[in-house]
Design a protein around this motif. Structure first.
Motif, PDB file in Angstrom:
ATOM      1  N   TYR A   1       0.831  -1.211   0.000  1.00 37.28           N
ATOM      2  CA  TYR A   1       0.000   0.000   0.000  1.00 37.28           C
ATOM      3  C   TYR A   1       0.863   1.257   0.000  1.00 37.28           C
ATOM      4  O   TYR A   1       0.560   2.223  -0.707  1.00 37.28           O
TER       5      TYR A   1
ATOM      6  N   TYR B   1       1.990   1.791  -3.435  1.00 28.77           N
ATOM      7  CA  TYR B   1       0.844   2.244  -4.222  1.00 28.77           C
ATOM      8  C   TYR B   1       0.603   3.747  -4.014  1.00 28.77           C
ATOM      9  O   TYR B   1       0.464   4.510  -4.975  1.00 28.77           O
TER      10      TYR B   1
ATOM     11  N   LYS C   1      -3.596   4.338 -11.936  1.00 30.01           N
ATOM     12  CA  LYS C   1      -4.001   3.319 -10.969  1.00 30.01           C
ATOM     13  C   LYS C   1      -3.659   1.900 -11.436  1.00 30.01           C
ATOM     14  O   LYS C   1      -3.238   1.073 -10.632  1.00 30.01           O
TER      15      LYS C   1
ATOM     16  N   THR D   1      -1.210  -0.359  -9.000  1.00 30.31           N
ATOM     17  CA  THR D   1      -1.720  -1.537  -8.289  1.00 30.31           C
ATOM     18  C   THR D   1      -1.013  -2.824  -8.697  1.00 30.31           C
ATOM     19  O   THR D   1      -1.186  -3.854  -8.060  1.00 30.31           O
TER      20      THR D   1
ATOM     21  N   SER E   1      -5.710  -5.371  -4.155  1.00 29.31           N
ATOM     22  CA  SER E   1      -7.135  -5.314  -4.480  1.00 29.31           C
ATOM     23  C   SER E   1      -7.782  -4.014  -4.020  1.00 29.31           C
ATOM     24  O   SER E   1      -7.268  -3.313  -3.144  1.00 29.31           O
ATOM     25  N   THR E   2      -8.927  -3.732  -4.596  1.00 30.15           N
ATOM     26  CA  THR E   2      -9.717  -2.582  -4.183  1.00 30.15           C
ATOM     27  C   THR E   2     -10.118  -2.725  -2.720  1.00 30.15           C
ATOM     28  O   THR E   2     -10.131  -1.742  -1.976  1.00 30.15           O
ATOM     29  N   LYS E   3     -10.423  -3.944  -2.297  1.00 29.93           N
ATOM     30  CA  LYS E   3     -10.769  -4.202  -0.897  1.00 29.93           C
ATOM     31  C   LYS E   3      -9.624  -3.778   0.017  1.00 29.93           C
ATOM     32  O   LYS E   3      -9.840  -3.102   1.024  1.00 29.93           O
TER      33      LYS E   3
ATOM     34  N   ILE F   1      -7.096  -1.682  -0.659  1.00 32.01           N
ATOM     35  CA  ILE F   1      -6.889  -0.234  -0.745  1.00 32.01           C
ATOM     36  C   ILE F   1      -7.931   0.496   0.095  1.00 32.01           C
ATOM     37  O   ILE F   1      -7.597   1.389   0.872  1.00 32.01           O
ATOM     38  N   SER F   2      -9.186   0.093  -0.020  1.00 27.23           N
ATOM     39  CA  SER F   2     -10.236   0.804   0.721  1.00 27.23           C
ATOM     40  C   SER F   2     -10.069   0.635   2.226  1.00 27.23           C
ATOM     41  O   SER F   2     -10.233   1.601   2.983  1.00 27.23           O
TER      42      SER F   2
ATOM     43  N   GLU G   1      -7.055   2.750   3.220  1.00 26.82           N
ATOM     44  CA  GLU G   1      -7.379   4.175   3.161  1.00 26.82           C
ATOM     45  C   GLU G   1      -8.102   4.625   4.425  1.00 26.82           C
ATOM     46  O   GLU G   1      -7.849   5.711   4.939  1.00 26.82           O
TER      47      GLU G   1
END
Length: 114
Positions: free
Chosen positions: A16, A19, A29, A33, A82-84, A86-87, A90
């Motif tokens: 992360y 990233y 992006k 990623t 993954s988006t999971k 990253i979210s 964050e």
């Protein structure tokens, strides 16, 4: 992230951090990623880890849906955060690299083999 081992937390937060740094440098992006394959993770992010530790930790992150990957020839290829992941990261850290670095140092001290 509470269901991850400390080494998995260490690896995913290291990913992360990279990233976030790439995004701040205006890297798109898709490229930010992408982490390549298992050997790339070992060589670029976790050189002090054994190959088998990298593999097992990637397997844990894949099972937890923190990375997407394609398996082949007994290794992970086309590894992407993954988006999971990253979210969730964050929410924990925002885009503050210094906060991520502090967490990485803290979690690293909890891992006996590093």
């Amino acid at each position: 992230m509470e269901n991850l081992t400390n080494d998995a937390k260490f690896l995913i937060t290291t990913m992360y951090k990279q990233y976030v740094e790439l995004r701040k440098d205006k890297v798109d992006k898709v490229k930010a990623t992408n982490f390549g394959n298992e050997s790339d993770i070992k060589n670029n992010l976790m050189p002090e880890w054994s190959t088998s530790d990298v593999h097992e930790t990637l397997a844990e992150l894949h099972k937890a849906e923190f990375i997407t990957t394609i398996s082949g020839d007994n290794q992970f290829n086309f590894i992407k955060i993954s988006t999971k992941a990253i979210s969730q990261l964050e929410v924990s850290f925002g885009d503050k690299v210094t906060t991520v670095i502090d967490y990485i140092a803290k979690i690293k001290s909890a891992i006996p083999f590093i």
